[in-house]
Design a protein around this motif. Sequence first.
Motif, mmCIF file in Angstrom:
data_model
loop_
_atom_site.group_PDB
_atom_site.id
_atom_site.type_symbol
_atom_site.label_atom_id
_atom_site.label_comp_id
_atom_site.label_asym_id
_atom_site.label_seq_id
_atom_site.Cartn_x
_atom_site.Cartn_y
_atom_site.Cartn_z
ATOM 1 N N VAL A 1 40.332 -32.966 28.171
ATOM 2 C CA VAL A 1 39.470 -32.204 27.347
ATOM 3 C C VAL A 1 39.476 -31.570 25.794
ATOM 4 C CG1 VAL A 1 37.513 -29.815 27.629
ATOM 5 C CG2 VAL A 1 38.100 -31.732 29.370
ATOM 6 N N PHE A 2 40.360 -31.551 25.818
ATOM 7 C CA PHE A 2 40.161 -30.391 24.309
ATOM 8 C C PHE A 2 41.308 -31.693 23.604
ATOM 9 C CE2 PHE A 2 44.417 -29.831 20.716
ATOM 10 C CZ PHE A 2 43.617 -28.667 20.614
ATOM 11 N N ASN A 3 41.258 -33.329 23.736
ATOM 12 C CA ASN A 3 41.586 -34.078 23.136
ATOM 13 C C ASN A 3 40.425 -34.201 22.880
ATOM 14 O OD1 ASN A 3 43.119 -36.806 21.552
ATOM 15 N ND2 ASN A 3 42.238 -37.343 23.327
ATOM 16 N N LEU A 4 39.474 -34.638 23.523
ATOM 17 C CA LEU A 4 38.269 -34.982 23.381
ATOM 18 C C LEU A 4 36.809 -34.104 22.311
ATOM 19 C CD1 LEU A 4 36.294 -37.981 23.456
ATOM 20 C CD2 LEU A 4 35.765 -37.239 25.994
ATOM 21 N N ASP A 5 37.448 -33.321 23.189
ATOM 22 C CA ASP A 5 36.628 -32.331 22.063
ATOM 23 C C ASP A 5 36.522 -32.756 20.495
ATOM 24 O OD1 ASP A 5 35.065 -30.702 23.894
ATOM 25 O OD2 ASP A 5 36.586 -29.123 23.950
ATOM 26 N N GLY A 6 37.949 -32.530 20.507
ATOM 27 C CA GLY A 6 38.686 -33.264 18.980
ATOM 28 C C GLY A 6 38.578 -34.418 17.913
ATOM 29 N N ILE A 7 37.822 -35.067 19.529
ATOM 30 C CA ILE A 7 38.234 -36.929 18.528
ATOM 31 C C ILE A 7 36.218 -36.881 18.614
ATOM 32 C CG2 ILE A 7 37.405 -38.686 20.116
ATOM 33 C CD1 ILE A 7 39.582 -38.586 20.741
ATOM 34 N N ALA A 8 35.521 -35.844 19.057
ATOM 35 C CA ALA A 8 33.701 -35.539 18.839
ATOM 36 C C ALA A 8 33.764 -34.579 17.827
ATOM 37 C CB ALA A 8 33.016 -34.835 20.873
ATOM 38 N N SER A 9 34.212 -34.023 18.189
ATOM 39 C CA SER A 9 33.943 -32.863 16.354
ATOM 40 C C SER A 9 33.892 -33.630 14.683
ATOM 41 C CB SER A 9 35.572 -32.445 16.211
ATOM 42 O OG SER A 9 35.127 -31.232 15.339
ATOM 43 N N ARG A 10 35.439 -34.835 14.877
ATOM 44 C CA ARG A 10 35.509 -36.096 14.373
ATOM 45 C C ARG A 10 34.467 -36.629 13.983
ATOM 46 N NH1 ARG A 10 41.777 -38.292 15.571
ATOM 47 N NH2 ARG A 10 41.078 -39.390 14.012
ATOM 48 N N LEU A 11 34.211 -37.041 14.413
ATOM 49 C CA LEU A 11 32.848 -38.566 14.736
ATOM 50 C C LEU A 11 31.127 -37.697 14.560
ATOM 51 C CD1 LEU A 11 33.500 -40.499 18.283
ATOM 52 C CD2 LEU A 11 34.566 -41.235 15.750
ATOM 53 N N SER A 12 31.820 -36.639 14.799
ATOM 54 C CA SER A 12 30.220 -35.694 14.533
ATOM 55 C C SER A 12 30.111 -35.299 13.261
ATOM 56 C CB SER A 12 30.468 -34.710 15.222
ATOM 57 O OG SER A 12 30.252 -34.283 16.556
#
Length: 151
Positions: free
Chosen positions: A26-37
């Motif tokens: 979840v921590f990793n995917l939160d970071g990925i979602a933020s980068r994509l956003s």
Amino acid sequence: MTVRLRAHHLLCVLTYVGKGYNSDFVFNLDGIASRLSDGEDVQIVEGPDDICAPLLERGDGHCLADRVRWRDRIAQGQVASALGCPVATGDTLTLGAVRLANLRSAYTTQRVSGACGGCQWRSLCATVAENGYRDVRLIAKSSTPTKCWET
């Protein structure tokens, strides 16, 4: 930088609301979602990608399974159809507002959900779509270039 995603993970990020296999995931995917956003590009890769990393580190190799590669093949074709552009390993794109809206519309109408068959998260993702993508972590802040893919 560029986020490396396998094709079926393009679908996963559409409905991601902060739930996952474990806290590292979840921590990793939160970071990925933020980068994509924030407009970071996506590069389509074959095999394990930036989302798979925490699972591989813990010895969970399900991302290496044949059924996951099958999901990627199905997703490539369906995403290509929804976007009107070819999707192949090595392609790079930005998930801007227009592109993201097109993919979410295609997901809602099940034009790009064929790769989700047998996935343990399918019912959660369907609920997120039914609720209008409320609480998703990926929210595009920019528009999408008119070109299919940047290479």
